[in-house]
Design an enzyme around this catalytic site. Structure first.
Site, PDB file in Angstrom:
ATOM      1  N   ASP A   1      45.136  40.888  57.448  1.00  0.00           N
ATOM      2  CA  ASP A   1      44.905  42.331  57.490  1.00  0.00           C
ATOM      3  C   ASP A   1      45.055  42.904  58.896  1.00  0.00           C
ATOM      4  OD1 ASP A   1      42.614  41.139  58.518  1.00  0.00           O
ATOM      5  OD2 ASP A   1      41.351  41.665  56.823  1.00  0.00           O
TER       6      ASP A   1
ATOM      7  N   ASN B   1      29.174  41.968  52.267  1.00  0.00           N
ATOM      8  CA  ASN B   1      29.249  42.598  50.943  1.00  0.00           C
ATOM      9  C   ASN B   1      30.225  41.852  50.020  1.00  0.00           C
ATOM     10  OD1 ASN B   1      31.758  43.284  51.925  1.00  0.00           O
ATOM     11  ND2 ASN B   1      31.492  45.507  51.751  1.00  0.00           N
TER      12      ASN B   1
ATOM     13  N   HIS C   1      33.382  40.953  50.739  1.00  0.00           N
ATOM     14  CA  HIS C   1      34.816  41.234  50.858  1.00  0.00           C
ATOM     15  C   HIS C   1      35.569  40.028  51.414  1.00  0.00           C
ATOM     16  CE1 HIS C   1      34.229  43.177  55.110  1.00  0.00           C
ATOM     17  NE2 HIS C   1      34.883  42.057  55.299  1.00  0.00           N
TER      18      HIS C   1
ATOM     19  N   GLU D   1      37.424  45.377  49.625  1.00  0.00           N
ATOM     20  CA  GLU D   1      36.029  45.781  49.506  1.00  0.00           C
ATOM     21  C   GLU D   1      35.582  45.756  48.039  1.00  0.00           C
ATOM     22  OE1 GLU D   1      34.337  45.994  52.062  1.00  0.00           O
ATOM     23  OE2 GLU D   1      35.172  47.269  53.641  1.00  0.00           O
TER      24      GLU D   1
END
Ligand code: GLP
Length: 256
Positions: free
Chosen positions: A67, A136, A138, A143
Site C-alpha cells: 500500500d 481494528n 485491517h 479497513e
C-alpha cells in the site's frame, strides 16, 4: 492457520527472517509481498544483516508493497516509498526495477490500481506475502467493511487508523485520509503463502478474532482463515487471548 507464539519482538523478527531467508535461498527469483508499519522493521533488519554477512542475496528477488498513502510524494519522509528505501531497499542489493509500490501520487489512481494488479499477475503472483495487522483487524489498508472481492483500490482510512499512524507525523492533520492498497482479493488470490506478524497488547483482540472469530468484513484479517497457507508469528502479549492450543508453545498448530 499455523500459529507460532514467540517470547518477544526480537524472537518474532528472527523467526520471520529464518523462515523467509530459507525460501529466498531456495528460490532466488522469489516474489515477496512487503508490508510497512513498525512490525516488519525487525525482519527487514535481520535481512539486511544476512545480506551484509553474505548469506542472503536479493539480486533477483522481486517485491510488491501492499500500500501507499494517497497524495504523498515518493520522497515525502512518511511515504511508504521512503520507508522502504530507508529500511530495506537502500541497504541490500535489490534492483530498483524489481521493486514495486503503488504510485499513489499520480492523477489517475484507478489506472494505477488496475495496473498494479496486472503487474502482480504478470510476475506470476506473490510467493510470500508479509502482513502486519491493524488493531481494528485491517490488513494492508483494507479497513473493516471492505468488500473482500475487490483488487487493488483506493480506500478511506478509518479514524482509528489515522490516529494510530499519526505517531509517525508531526501533526494529526498531516496524516493522509486515503491510501491505495492491494485488496483482500489481491492478497488471497495472488499469494501462495502468507506470513502475518503481530506484536503488542493492542493487537491481542484482533489476533484472537482473526484466528478464532467469525469470517467477516468486520475484521478483514479473518478472511485469512480461508487461505490454504498462512503462518502467523505472534509475540506473547499479542497472543494472550488465544485459546490454550496456541498459547505458551513455541511452534503450535491450530485451526479454527
Ligand atoms: C499500517 C499499514 C499496515 C500495517 C498496520 C499495522 O497502517 N498499512 O500494512 O500492518 O498499519 O502497523 P504497525 O505494524 O505499525 O502496528
Amino acid at each position: 492457520m499455523r500459529v507460532i507464539v514467540v517470547e518477544d519482538y526480537a524472537a518474532l523478527s528472527q523467526k520471520a527472517a529464518s523462515l523467509t531467508a530459507d525460501q529466498i535461498r531456495q528460490n532466488p527469483r522469489i516474489v515477496l509481498g512487503l508490508a510497512t508499519g513498525s512490525t516488519p522493521l525487525g525482519l527487514y533488519q535481520e535481512w539486511v544483516e544476512m545480506y551484509k554477512q553474505g548469506t542472503l542475496d536479493f539480486s533477483r528477488v522481486r517485491t510488491f508493497n501492499l500500500d501507499e498513502y494517497v497524495g504523498l510524494a515518493p520522497e515525502h519522509e512518511q511515504s511508504y516509498h521512503t520507508y522502504m528505501q530507508q529500511n530495506l531497499f537502500s541497504q541490500v542489493n535489490l534492483r530498483p526495477e524489481h521493486t514495486h509500490i503503488p504510485s499513489a501520487y499520480q492523477a489517475d489512481l484507478t489506472q494505477v490500481c488496475k495496473e498494479y494488479d496486472e503487474r502482480i499477475e504478470a510476475a506470476g503472483g506473490i510467493d510470500i506475502q508479509i502482513l502486519g495487522i491493524g488493531a481494528n483487524g485491517h490488513i494492508g489498508f483494507n479497513e473493516p467493511g471492505t468488500d473482500p472481492g475487490i483488487g487493488t483500490h483506493i480506500v478511506q482510512l478509518a479514524e482509528t487508523t489515522i490516529q494510530a499512524n499519526s505517531r509517525f507525523f508531526a501533526r494529526l492533520e498531516e496524516v493522509p485520509g486515503q491510501a491505495v492498497t492491494m485488496g483482500i482479493r489481491t492478497i488471497m488470490k495472488n499469494s501462495r503463502q502468507i506470513l502475518l506478524l503481530a506484536y503488542g497488547e493492542e493487537k491481542a483482540e484482533a489476533v484472537r478474532r482473526m484466528i478464532h472469530g467469525d469470517i467477516s468484513a468486520n475484521l478483514p484479517a479473518s478472511y485469512l482463515q480461508l487461505h490454504p497457507s498462512v503462518t502467523v508469528i505472534v509475540e506473547k502479549k499479542a497472543a494472550h487471548l488465544l485459546d490454550e492450543i496456541a498459547c505458551g508453545t513455541a511452534d503450535a498448530l491450530t485451526g479454527r
